[in-house]
Design an enzyme around this catalytic site. Structure first.
Site, PDB file in Angstrom:
ATOM      1  N   SER A 172      -9.699   2.206   2.754  1.00 34.69           N
ATOM      2  CA  SER A 172      -8.748   2.875   1.897  1.00 34.69           C
ATOM      3  C   SER A 172      -7.762   1.947   1.198  1.00 34.69           C
ATOM      4  O   SER A 172      -7.140   2.354   0.210  1.00 34.69           O
ATOM      5  CB  SER A 172      -7.968   3.897   2.714  1.00 34.69           C
ATOM      6  OG  SER A 172      -7.163   3.242   3.689  1.00 34.69           O
ATOM      7  N   LYS A 191       0.861  -1.185   0.000  1.00 31.78           N
ATOM      8  CA  LYS A 191       0.000   0.000   0.000  1.00 31.78           C
ATOM      9  C   LYS A 191       0.896   1.233   0.000  1.00 31.78           C
ATOM     10  O   LYS A 191       1.870   1.296   0.757  1.00 31.78           O
ATOM     11  CB  LYS A 191      -0.890  -0.013   1.249  1.00 31.78           C
ATOM     12  CG  LYS A 191      -1.914   1.119   1.304  1.00 31.78           C
ATOM     13  CD  LYS A 191      -2.777   1.024   2.562  1.00 31.78           C
ATOM     14  CE  LYS A 191      -3.882   2.066   2.567  1.00 31.78           C
ATOM     15  NZ  LYS A 191      -4.731   1.984   3.775  1.00 31.78           N
ATOM     16  N   SER A 213     -10.081   0.054   7.080  1.00 27.59           N
ATOM     17  CA  SER A 213      -9.449   0.184   5.761  1.00 27.59           C
ATOM     18  C   SER A 213      -8.769  -1.068   5.224  1.00 27.59           C
ATOM     19  O   SER A 213      -8.350  -1.079   4.064  1.00 27.59           O
ATOM     20  CB  SER A 213      -8.428   1.324   5.775  1.00 27.59           C
ATOM     21  OG  SER A 213      -9.087   2.557   5.647  1.00 27.59           O
TER      22      SER A 213
END
Lengths: 504, 489
Positions: free
Chosen positions: B157, B78, B181
């Site tokens: 996210s 990420k 997330s």
């Protein structure tokens, strides 16, 4: 509570009134000044409060900056245990309560020399709570000043505004260095008290070695809160003067600010709560910002750091390891070494002087040591504009000089001569006396021979001295002159009296 | 060799060990898949050269019999994790051109255990979002799609991470979870997403969103893979003062031991108004699976659950408003010049931050302001303690808690983007675990009426990761979720 009549307690009581000598006379009568100091003391430590970067003063711009200090993304603060200990040590030196639980908060504001966009400080729960210190004034009066709190915080970097290029440059070497903010209660009632207070704080942190106290390098500076009122009335509106960095400037700033406020009030105007700056060239304070521009710092507990919890046993350990502090040392100099209050006060006012004195006095007459240090040494240092640490005459050398007086190798008068040479050359007193032939003549044969010569050459004076025995001084002078001052004055006196038939 | 990308991390590890294929074969298969999957917009930065170099090293170590725990396993990161010398964006314009000179602790741990770096995955800007639509680098497409329907969000996210795992572009991915997330995007993409106990993974080198809630974790194809990845990611880090100093347990060891005798709590407050019947049905089914496996289910109450979302939307923005103050244009990233320093700040931040980040910075600034602090931030902290206490008393009765992961399946891109409140509701079931610092995992458990994946969510006590994985493994087994998105990209 202290009972001594010498110690009026201002401590913690804003209604305490100043002695009338501290009041300022205005057109409408007398005014009282109320002062509180926030002293920022840079902690002596190898590395910064929350990073491993060096705290060394000087150095090329941005040479001592870690990723944390530069506010890089994802970087996290880790508390420097040593800085915590230094704060505890200082708290104990201020006779203050050490809080076993304290919290680091973020103080949020934008400035280019504040890379994280917030300063890590302590707001609601500081590491040190209330304390008090005794402060001695010029006339010997001792006032007790309350300490509100001491908290740990990070220093910011430095912005440099270049006029020529119209650019601002940022140096982050100082960013993240540990500071102690020591907040006094509004107990101070005159510029003199404030000056004596910060000097005392400086002495204490220097003794503790928690701050070097160097005000020129900004290791110690203060924000000064000043308000005025008619004696007995409630507190007036205060103004805060930021970042004043010498004892003299602090006193000047207070004098100026108090008079400015009194003038305004006497003209019927109101005091606006302001943040002001002091200009050391003009001796004046000027407005930086008013209350309406005050920052909202949005303090909240720093989620990157856990609350700071300290074991009682750790505090005790630190307490046991504290060095002798100025007040205790002064008492000991008076009771054990027999120094006067004044001498003991002067010699303990800063740590290097006290250390110097203790070395010289070790195994010698303490009063003689004190006289030499406060007289000849301080005089010479003053003239040469030197600090005692930089004295060309080291403590053990001065001690050796006193030993030469003690064993009658030289007279006190010759010693002063030797001291001057030592101060100029940094030489060893024994060698100087040897090389320059300054040894006292105690050989009575040699003295007798000189005396005989002088008596023979001056029959008139001999007749005179028999009438007026005090005239013997003239003969002593002659002998000393003839021996280049080296004759032992006692031996000279004794032999003269015998030869001239004067009875002692 | 597209079948290589279907292997779980566990199976790929076995295959590498047996020399069925090389680490370079495996990496190449993923690099091909990434290239073919560029439409999904899962990657912000690809690092194929680094991946091949890493794989080469792995092959040497395997040949020398020196394979490390994740030797040769190609992972995506990420783009909230700082990676040394590799562009790190946090999905924001404001970090333009930012290449860290340091590597986050979690990714360092992964590389030290032999994992191969495929690149940096798309995400909501500064991890603020539940649909991956707030990214400066554009939305990510969910590989799942209803036939003839529009493109769906992959959740957020960690939407790049979940979509890349679901589309088999990476063997596994790191994510971060501040309010859901990791778990919410996992649920929306039919993958496993796990958030550890707060403090288990170091936050050092992860771009901060809300420091007291942020926690790194894995998104993987299987529960066992999540345990294997977490094994490498977790560990005490003296550089993070909130890191927990406990030995890392063997997370995969208990898998397959079953859950006989465990007590599983079913919290009444998670049965929210208007909950779709298919979610309710799945939850009940999950409960039965666990009972069938020998666990006892217990009705429990977590009375302050309804305050979790509002509490979260005070605390997280408050911390974010301060954490994001450092993006000021002075030292790195984007700078838009101005006449004065204030103007430079204003222009840089106005241009650098997107709408959602701006909204949260404003909310956070507001709730911390003089006069509002007590009513909002302080109150929220108190409620947070109550929520935490709810869990504490619940865990006196039960070993783990079962809930749905999300109130709905994946929704079309653009559907909720204009309604923040609607969007925030996505995290209603996941946020409480963040507020209490507890581990949680989402396991794909079934499909909704449209054929889109849904997840079940297990919460365990702090440091109860072994129990969490055991329960999740049973759910995975019982659900037998073998569905995969049809390749349309």
């Amino acid at each position: 509570m202290r009972a001594s009549p010498m110690r009026p307690k201002n401590g913690g009581d804003v209604n305490a009134q100043a002695k009338s000598s501290k009041l300022i006379s205005g057109a409408t009568g007398e005014w009282e000044v109320v002062i509180g100091l926030e002293v920022h003391a840079r902690i002596m430590s190898q590395s910064k409060l929350f990073s491993g970067a060096s705290t060394a003063y000087g150095g090329d711009p941005n040479a001592h900056v870690s990723l944390v200090d530069a506010g890089m993304p994802g970087m996290l603060p880790v508390i420097n245990e040593y800085c915590v200990e230094q704060a505890i040590r200082t708290g104990l030196g201020l006779n203050a309560k050490i809080n076993t639980y304290s919290v680091f908060d973020r103080k949020n504001y934008f400035y280019p020399d504040l890379p994280q966009g917030y300063q890590i400080s302590q707001y609601q729960y500081p590491i040190v709570g209330e304390g008090e210190i005794d402060v001695e004034l010029e006339d010997g009066e001792v006032v007790t000043i309350g300490i509100e709190r001491l908290h740990l915080e990070q220093d910011a970097g430095k912005s440099i505004h270049e006029e020529r290029s119209k650019k601002s440059l940022v140096d982050l070497n100082r960013s993240g260095v540990a500071l102690m903010e020591i907040v006094s209660k509004p107990d101070l009632r005159s510029a003199e008290e404030a000056g004596a207070y910060i000097s005392k704080i400086r002495t204490i942190v220097q003794y503790l070695e928690t701050c070097d106290g160097n005000m020129d390098e900004g290791s110690l500076k203060a924000d000064v809160n000043v308000s005025v009122r008619k004696p007995g009335e409630p507190l007036g509106t205060r103004c805060e003067i930021k970042n004043v960095n010498s004892v003299r400037f602090i006193m000047q700033a207070i004098e100026y600010e108090a008079n400015r406020q009194i003038d305004l009030l006497e003209r019927g105007e109101e005091i606006e709560q302001q943040t002001r700056r002091f200009n050391s060239e003009t001796g004046k304070t000027t407005k930086m910002r008013g209350k309406e521009d005050a920052h909202d710092y949005r303090y909240f507990p720093d989620p990157d750091l856990l609350p700071l919890e300290i074991e009682e046993s750790r505090i005790e350990e630190i307490r046991q390891s504290l060095p002798e502090l100025p007040d205790a040392k002064k008492r000991r100099f008076m009771t054990e070494l027999g120094l006067s209050d004044y001498d003991a006060g002067v010699l303990t006012a800063d740590k290097p002087s006290a250390e110097y004195f203790e070395t010289v006095a070790q195994g010698r007459d303490p009063k003689l040591a004190a006289n030499w240090i406060m007289g000849d040494l301080f005089g010479a240092l003053n003239k040469a504009d030197l600090e005692i640490e930089a004295s060309p005459v080291k403590a053990d050398q001065l001690g050796a000089l006193l030993d030469l007086i003690g064993d009658q190798t030289i007279s006190g008068k010759i010693a002063k001569q030797v001291f001057q040479i030592m101060f100029e050359t940094g030489g060893d007193p024994v060698k100087i006396v040897e090389d320059q032939g300054l040894k006292q003549v105690t050989d009575t044969g040699a003295i007798e021979a000189e005396i005989d010569k002088i008596i023979a050459a001056n029959p008139d004076q001999v007749a005179q001295v028999k009438e007026k025995p005090k005239a013997i001084g003239w003969f002593v002078g002659q002998v000393m002159q003839a021996t280049g001052g080296k004759a032992n004055p006692q031996a000279v006196n004794q032999i003269l009296k015998e030869k001239l038939g004067l009875d002692g | 060799m597209s079948e290589l990308t279907s292997l779980s991390i566990g199976d790929a590890r076995d295959g590498l060990e047996r020399r069925d294929f090389s680490a370079q074969d495996l990496t190449c298969a993923y690099l091909d898949a990434i290239e073919a999957g560029s439409h999904l917009n899962t990657f912000i930065t690809n690092t194929p050269e680094k991946a091949l170099a890493d794989a080469q090293v792995s092959d040497k170590r395997i040949a020398a019999g020196e394979a490390r725990p994740l030797e040769g396993i190609p992972l995506g990161v990420k783009d909230l994790f700082c990676t040394k010398g590799i562009l790190t964006t946090a999905g924001s314009h404001i970090l333009e051109g930012f290449e860290p000179v340091y590597e986050s602790t979690v990714t360092s741990n992964l590389w030290a255990d032999g994992a191969v770096c495929l690149g940096k995955l798309n995400l909501d800007e500064f991890a603020m979002g539940s649909s991956n639509e707030t990214s400066y680098f554009g939305p990510v497409c969910n590989p799942w799609k209803v036939d003839g329907g529009s493109e769906l969000v992959p959740g957020g996210s960690s939407g790049g991470s979940s979509a890349a795992v679901a589309a088999k572009l990476v063997a596994g991915a790191t994510g971060t979870d501040t309010g859901g997330s990791i778990r919410q995007p996992a649920a929306l993409t039919g993958t496993v997403g796990m958030k550890p106990t707060y403090g288990l993974c170091s936050r050092w080198g992860i771009v901060a969103f809300a420091s007291s809630l942020d926690q790194a974790g894995p998104i993987t194809k299987t529960v066992k893979d999540a345990a294997l990845m977490l094994q490498s990611m977790a560990g005490f880090d003296p550089k993070d003062s909130t890191s927990i100093n406990v030995p890392v347990a063997d997370f995969a060891a208990g898998l397959g031991e079953g859950i006989k005798g465990l007590k599983i709590g079913i919290p009444a407050e998670y049965r929210v108004d208007g909950m779709p019947a298919e979610i309710e049905r799945l939850w009940t089914e999950g409960k039965r699976w666990l009972e069938a496996a020998g666990a006892t289910t217990v009705d429990i109450s977590l009375p302050h659950t309804k305050y979790a979302l509002p509490t979260y939307y005070i605390i997280a923005p408050a911390e974010a408003s301060s954490n994001l103050a450092r993006y000021d244009g002075v030292r790195y990233g984007l700078r838009v010049d101005g006449e004065t320093i204030e103007e430079m700040y204003e222009r840089t931040r106005a241009e650098g931050f997107g709408r959602e980040v701006e909204r949260r910075v404003l909310i956070g600034t507001y709730v911390l302001s003089a006069g509002y602090y007590d009513a909002y931030y302080l109150k929220a902290q108190k409620v947070r303690t109550l929520i935490s206490n709810d869990f504490k008393s619940a865990f006196e009765q039960v070993d783990a808690i079962l809930t749905p992961t999300t109130p709905s399946a994946a929704f079309p891109i653009g559907d909720k983007v204009s309604d923040p409140l609607e969007m925030y509701l996505n995290d209603i079931f996941t946020v409480p675990a963040n507020l209490a610092g507890l581990p949680g995992i989402s396991v794909p458990a079934g499909l909704d009426d449209q054929g889109l994946p849904l997840g079940l969510h297990v919460i365990a006590p702090a440091l109860g990761e072994e129990t969490l994985f055991r329960v999740a493994h049973v759910l995975e087994d019982c659900a037998g979720f073998t569905h995969a998105p049809k390749k349309w990209w």
